[in-house]
Write an enzyme that holds these catalytic residues in place. Structure first.
Site, PDB file in Angstrom:
ATOM      1  N   LYS A 145       0.830  -1.198   0.000  1.00 58.31           N
ATOM      2  CA  LYS A 145       0.000   0.000   0.000  1.00 58.31           C
ATOM      3  C   LYS A 145       0.871   1.257   0.000  1.00 58.31           C
ATOM      4  O   LYS A 145       1.916   1.296   0.670  1.00 58.31           O
ATOM      5  CB  LYS A 145      -0.911   0.027   1.232  1.00 58.31           C
ATOM      6  CG  LYS A 145      -1.947  -1.092   1.253  1.00 58.31           C
ATOM      7  CD  LYS A 145      -2.980  -0.910   0.149  1.00 58.31           C
ATOM      8  CE  LYS A 145      -3.965  -2.074   0.057  1.00 58.31           C
ATOM      9  NZ  LYS A 145      -5.060  -1.977   0.989  1.00 58.31           N
ATOM     10  N   GLU A 205      -6.824  -6.786  20.982  1.00 61.06           N
ATOM     11  CA  GLU A 205      -7.243  -5.655  20.143  1.00 61.06           C
ATOM     12  C   GLU A 205      -8.461  -6.075  19.332  1.00 61.06           C
ATOM     13  O   GLU A 205      -8.388  -6.296  18.136  1.00 61.06           O
ATOM     14  CB  GLU A 205      -6.110  -5.208  19.212  1.00 61.06           C
ATOM     15  CG  GLU A 205      -6.409  -3.878  18.501  1.00 61.06           C
ATOM     16  CD  GLU A 205      -6.745  -4.043  17.028  1.00 61.06           C
ATOM     17  OE1 GLU A 205      -6.938  -5.188  16.601  1.00 61.06           O
ATOM     18  OE2 GLU A 205      -6.827  -3.035  16.318  1.00 61.06           O
ATOM     19  N   LYS A 220       0.664   4.746   9.234  1.00 64.04           N
ATOM     20  CA  LYS A 220       0.644   3.328   8.872  1.00 64.04           C
ATOM     21  C   LYS A 220       1.308   3.099   7.509  1.00 64.04           C
ATOM     22  O   LYS A 220       1.775   2.003   7.217  1.00 64.04           O
ATOM     23  CB  LYS A 220      -0.803   2.807   8.825  1.00 64.04           C
ATOM     24  CG  LYS A 220      -1.450   2.696  10.195  1.00 64.04           C
ATOM     25  CD  LYS A 220      -2.802   1.976  10.148  1.00 64.04           C
ATOM     26  CE  LYS A 220      -3.883   2.873   9.566  1.00 64.04           C
ATOM     27  NZ  LYS A 220      -5.232   2.254   9.643  1.00 64.04           N
ATOM     28  N   TYR A 221       1.303   4.155   6.660  1.00 62.15           N
ATOM     29  CA  TYR A 221       1.787   3.962   5.284  1.00 62.15           C
ATOM     30  C   TYR A 221       2.999   4.825   4.951  1.00 62.15           C
ATOM     31  O   TYR A 221       3.450   4.830   3.818  1.00 62.15           O
ATOM     32  CB  TYR A 221       0.654   4.254   4.298  1.00 62.15           C
ATOM     33  CG  TYR A 221      -0.628   3.545   4.671  1.00 62.15           C
ATOM     34  CD1 TYR A 221      -0.729   2.158   4.514  1.00 62.15           C
ATOM     35  CD2 TYR A 221      -1.696   4.231   5.233  1.00 62.15           C
ATOM     36  CE1 TYR A 221      -1.886   1.501   4.890  1.00 62.15           C
ATOM     37  CE2 TYR A 221      -2.846   3.568   5.611  1.00 62.15           C
ATOM     38  CZ  TYR A 221      -2.948   2.214   5.443  1.00 62.15           C
ATOM     39  OH  TYR A 221      -4.081   1.557   5.827  1.00 62.15           O
ATOM     40  N   GLN A 253      -1.274 -12.713  10.226  1.00 60.59           N
ATOM     41  CA  GLN A 253      -1.634 -12.587   8.823  1.00 60.59           C
ATOM     42  C   GLN A 253      -0.329 -12.413   8.063  1.00 60.59           C
ATOM     43  O   GLN A 253       0.696 -12.092   8.646  1.00 60.59           O
ATOM     44  CB  GLN A 253      -2.537 -11.378   8.619  1.00 60.59           C
ATOM     45  CG  GLN A 253      -1.899 -10.092   9.135  1.00 60.59           C
ATOM     46  CD  GLN A 253      -2.915  -8.983   9.310  1.00 60.59           C
ATOM     47  OE1 GLN A 253      -4.098  -9.213   9.440  1.00 60.59           O
ATOM     48  NE2 GLN A 253      -2.425  -7.753   9.305  1.00 60.59           N
ATOM     49  N   ASP A 281      -3.395  -8.402  17.557  1.00 63.32           N
ATOM     50  CA  ASP A 281      -4.180  -7.711  16.543  1.00 63.32           C
ATOM     51  C   ASP A 281      -5.380  -8.571  16.127  1.00 63.32           C
ATOM     52  O   ASP A 281      -5.222  -9.758  15.801  1.00 63.32           O
ATOM     53  CB  ASP A 281      -3.258  -7.480  15.340  1.00 63.32           C
ATOM     54  CG  ASP A 281      -3.819  -6.492  14.337  1.00 63.32           C
ATOM     55  OD1 ASP A 281      -3.716  -5.281  14.596  1.00 63.32           O
ATOM     56  OD2 ASP A 281      -4.355  -6.942  13.305  1.00 63.32           O
ATOM     57  N   ASN A 282      -6.555  -7.968  16.133  1.00 68.11           N
ATOM     58  CA  ASN A 282      -7.764  -8.651  15.639  1.00 68.11           C
ATOM     59  C   ASN A 282      -7.923 -10.107  16.095  1.00 68.11           C
ATOM     60  O   ASN A 282      -8.104 -11.008  15.254  1.00 68.11           O
ATOM     61  CB  ASN A 282      -7.765  -8.642  14.105  1.00 68.11           C
ATOM     62  CG  ASN A 282      -8.216  -7.302  13.550  1.00 68.11           C
ATOM     63  OD1 ASN A 282      -8.972  -6.582  14.189  1.00 68.11           O
ATOM     64  ND2 ASN A 282      -7.746  -6.963  12.365  1.00 68.11           N
TER      65      ASN A 282
END
Lengths: 660, 660
Positions: free
Chosen positions: B250, B410, B523-524, B310, B381-382
């Site tokens: 991204k 989270e 984040k990017y 992930q 995370d998640n």
């Protein structure tokens, strides 16, 4: 590593009804619904499927009912119990790939995405379902899978993929390999309707003689039946009908010395003439008793028997089973006591005896004996002084063969013990109703009984008086107080009872100030009641009981709801059938002395009444009709006339006509 | 007939803490008490005895603590957990004939009754206890039994019978043959203090470089540590530090096409340079990372690692373990998506793989790898997109050898799922705090979190912002809004955190209207922050965190209590230590625009403040002192100055001096 397959992704929690983690059954009446709710969760964002499984206990197969997502991971489903006895239910849920795929496909199509690979995914899912199907379904799934797998996208193909019929068909063959079955089989016990809706009348058979000074008989009771039926009662409850002990027999007003003429307390059970399976010779014979039951049945009246597990010193058990009692170091038997008080005319059983198994079996046989005679309702005296485990076993044993039997728990004790007894299996329970007097007390207590989980297992039976309980309210309030308490009991509770004729004749003289005992209590002497006294409440009672019969709103407890009144001497509540086809609003003046008035504020939302239109309320006690409008309406009640309104609500009124 | 002995008369129910019928453990911190309550009931009127049994998991012996009757059949006992790991507890209760006899004897004596037979009964009970005793106790019980059994009554003998020492001695040898042991061994998991009280700071290491345009390193982070420590944080949470994928990387503002310079999202984990057990080469080496942890530890800071299960398309797992992912019919891997949104830079694991056991083990090994490096806190995370069963297994496995490890969940998802994850073992959980804005919302939500059973397993961690969450309140309220949210987070929660330096620099530009994403989100891209900007909140944050450290009232969640304010733009709540030695009253202006004032109405009963005497409140933010009296006191807060009072309450004030 763990035993369970790690691909079991759904969890089921927060199941209702579920009492104490499934330790106890919920209660229902034949014909009622069991609405089951649960939180059903899984990781991720896929669509879940959930079913409710139920079966009559002993039936080999579960019946499956789909559950629906309500909101916030809460699911709901229901089934109807039709037969007496026990049912089991549980839940099963799984992640549903086809439903998930279908939901997502719709979103993708709506967003104009290329879904050609998605259709291949769908074809694969349909193919898998085909593998689990047979017959025509298998064929249809095969042809659909083939169609979806073909190259290219067309409107027809999308319609096929998203077709609701296909979704239903595939879900019939869901992959449940990793389905979660709830870890418990929950139980619901199904009783007959009278366990929920019953109108009790307690009477001492020995006081039913027509001629003064005579000991009443079952035959006399027979003659009393029409009087009782006319008032609208459907359960006739008789205090113990067994031979009464003579050793340490109590005299009038519970004195420790009896004269030879004193009949003794019916609860001092047993003499040389027999024990718990015998009838008092002066009442008649077993055959007379059965005849009384038959006559009662013709009037739709159940005869309820008192079961008091205690013995007079003269009970045959004392000689035959000395180990069932506690012996003192001086060689005497331990009588009942609540130190420093002594009840020397009564011996309790010693449930800690080595021979407890034998004792339990014998006590069970007492129930079975009376069931054999035709009795189907038992009012159990002081169950809280016998072990919990005993009652759970006993009720279960009896109901296995006789699911129609009703047990009323006469435990006036601490709340958790009363609730525990109900959980163990008692069909109905006495309550604190007699001692609740204020608007706040009624609201709090009856909200607890009817709007919390308590209602799943505890069915209240409301008694304004009993032979042991003449409340201060009745003592001081006179006839209006009796009317008030009658209306409250009959309309707050689907089951209620009175001890008569004491009640309808407004007998309210206490043995002494501050006592709840009656002066010249019927427990210790034979009474003669003047049933036709002009101030008798019998017609009023008959009317109230007819209103109960004619209005199904009164026949269950769960719909009770309290409404605001700006005068705390008044109380207002409503009850309604599930479809609100029958809605009743009751207003009672709690003050037996003075007229009270105030503004009642109905929760019209709950009653589904349009606040913009007038509605009619018809007082079923007086037949008066009022036109009300909006939430706030005025009421005024004179206790010397009628201390209550029992309004039937008629929702729409046009040109004076009901359009309901 | 039933298996259990029918003489087992006591029942134990309504045990607390007990989560979902004992399915899940309660949580405590080493040094805390576990207060256990239960309803303990038996038939009859005898005295019961009840004990609490507890042991460290694995310990061979239960330790026994007496429980006391509180009221209404509710019993209470407690034990203190001192070691990390798991404890077990259960209860045992029995009918106590000696205590019953003693109570009744006293009543009989008071009533002037002849108790000679009673003394014989007592002698028998003492004799039975003797049979279960040994040594000196046996001798003493023998001699007492003999004395009681002697003929005749004397004051001495009665004293002996009623002696408290004797009662204690006999109860040591109670007859527990028919004692009821609660059917479940309940579990409590004991964590270290930081699981309850922690102050988190999230920072992107790659943005820590001193020179603009450079990729920050662990060494740069080291240099940042004093700045973080000076603000009073004790957990430094780093987003993933692993190599970042390049396929579908991204670009700025989450665009789907990245320029060669774009660093990518740290959550797109894995490249040819390694996966979850590697560090991003531009950040440094594993050794650098360990050094950062050591330096942090010197400042009492735990480094918390982000665990995101992930993979980027370039993660080594994709090649090495293709079965851990889901493949589409076109031979491509299934990327993450929330249709119609696609996240093509990320592949989720397929937890429904046949090789789930292997996957689980590998994921566990990731935790163990970082534990080996010294990490003791993980921010997961998640977690709600991975199976519940996996987390329960994993946390249990990890904590068995490493009970000091803390897991932060989270999961921003539906409430029941968040609670389920906490039940499964997560030590702390993110909350809805960021989206609660009104007095009513805060009161309702934090009452649920701190005053219901939820608190037994769910430890809230409050974040006013995260890299994903820039709330509308912060966007529109500017600097005063940041101050308000900081005070709320820091004082409503014993654990809270901020994402900095974004937070202290009041960064509040959204990517677009209506979005919670930051414009030019870190984040990017790599950011350069001007830490010394004069409007930075760093000193304010430092002060608030010092107040938290100095006032133990803030270090746990359970004492939170809300008080009335007559202006709904203000909120008032208090926290206090158990002995009320440290009591804090917080008042916050929720309106970031305008000065708000109103009357605060303290529940002085709860705070144990004498309403008749003045008391001092000292604002720990400004050092201002006020003399208050009675329940109602006036407050006024200008958000442009300080939007909150954090009052330390000093109970007694005489001649201007604290006498506390």
């Amino acid at each position: 590593m763990r035993d369970e397959d790690g691909r079991t992704r759904v969890v089921i929690e927060g199941v209702r009804p579920e009492i104490d983690g499934g330790r106890f059954p919920a209660k229902r009446i034949a014909g009622e619904k069991v609405v089951v709710e649960a939180d059903v969760l899984a990781d991720g964002h896929e669509v879940l499927s959930c079913v409710l499984l139920y079966r009559k206990e002993g039936a080999p197969q579960w019946i499956e009912v789909p559950m629906e997502l309500v909101v916030n991971d809460r699911w709901r489903g229901e089934f109807t119990v039709t037969e007496l006895g026990a049912y089991r239910y549980t839940l099963q849920a799984w992640v549903d790939p086809f439903q998930s795929w279908r939901r997502d496909l719709q979103k993708r199509v709506d967003a104009g995405q290329d879904v050609s690979v998605e259709l291949q995914v769908g074809a694969g899912l349909v193919r898998e379902a085909r593998g689990r199907a047979s017959g025509d379904d298998k064929k249809r799934l095969q042809s659909t899978a083939t169609a979806l797998a073909r190259k290219g996208i067309s409107a027809r193909k999308l319609r096929l993929a998203l077709d609701e019929g296909l979704a239903k068909l595939v879900s019939r063959y869901s992959d449940r390999r990793f389905a979660t079955t709830y870890e418990r089989d929950l139980k619901v016990v199904v009783d007959r309707e009278r366990a929920r809706f019953s109108t009790w009348y307690e009477v001492f058979p020995r006081s039913c003689a027509l001629k003064p000074g005579r000991h009443g008989t079952f035959k006399d009771c027979e003659k009393r039946l029409p009087y009782i039926a006319a008032m609208g009662f459907d359960v006739l409850y008789l205090p113990p009908i067994h031979p009464i002990g003579h050793t340490h027999r109590k005299g009038k007003n519970n004195t420790t010395v009896a004269s030879p003429k004193d009949p003794g307390s019916p609860w001092a059970i047993g003499s040389e003439e027999g024990g718990h399976k015998a009838v008092h010779p002066l009442l008649g014979t077993l055959k007379d008793f059965r005849r009384l039951m038959d006559k009662a049945k013709e009037l739709n009246i159940d005869v309820a028997l008192d079961i008091s597990f205690q013995c007079s010193p003269d009970h045959p058990y004392v000689k035959e089973h000395p180990t069932w009692f506690r012996w003192r170091p001086d060689g005497t038997l331990q009588y009942a006591e609540n130190p420093p008080k002594k009840y020397e005319d009564i011996y309790p059983f010693d449930f800690e005896t080595e021979d407890w198994r034998e004792l339990w079996e014998e006590l069970k046989s007492i129930f079975l004996f009376w069931i054999e005679q035709g009795v189907r309702i038992f009012r159990v005296d002081n169950p809280h002084t016998k072990p919990f485990a005993f009652w759970e076993w006993l009720i279960d044993e009896v109901k296995r063969d006789h699911p129609e039997v009703i047990f009323l728990s006469e435990a006036f004790t601490r709340p958790k013990i009363m609730y525990r007894l109900a959980k163990l299996g008692f069909s109905q329970s006495y309550t604190y109703f007699a001692w609740r007097n204020t608007q706040r007390e009624f609201t709090q207590y009856f909200t607890e009984l009817t709007q919390t989980d308590v209602r799943e297992y505890f069915r209240p039976n409301l008694w304004p008086n009993t032979p042991d309980i003449l409340t201060e309210y009745l003592q001081s309030g006179g006839r209006p107080a009796f009317m008030t308490r009658l209306v409250l009991a009959a309309t707050l509770g689907a089951s209620y009872g009175i001890y008569g004729p004491s009640f309808e004749l407004c007998e309210n003289r206490p043995r002494e100030r501050g006592s709840e005992e009656y002066l010249n209590s019927e427990k210790y002497e034979i009474k003669q009641w003047e049933l036709d006294r002009p101030d008798s409440l019998k017609d009023f009672i008959a009317r109230v009981n007819r209103i109960r019969r004619e209005n199904p709103a009164f026949q269950s407890d769960w719909s009770l709801s309290f409404h605001q009144v700006d005068n705390e001497q008044l109380i207002c509540y409503s009850k309604g059938t599930e479809d609100l086809g029958n809605v009743i609003v009751v207003v009672v003046n709690l003050d037996p002395q003075y007229t009270q008035s105030g503004w009642v504020e109905l929760d019209l939302d709950k009653l589904k009444v349009d606040p913009q239109r007038p509605y009619e309320v018809q007082d079923l006690l007086t037949d008066a009709r009022y036109l009300w409008q909006g939430r706030r309406n005025y009421v005024e009640l004179n206790p010397r006339v009628v201390p209550a309104h029992i309004f039937r609500l008629r929702r729409q009124v046009r040109r004076g006509k009901d359009l309901e």
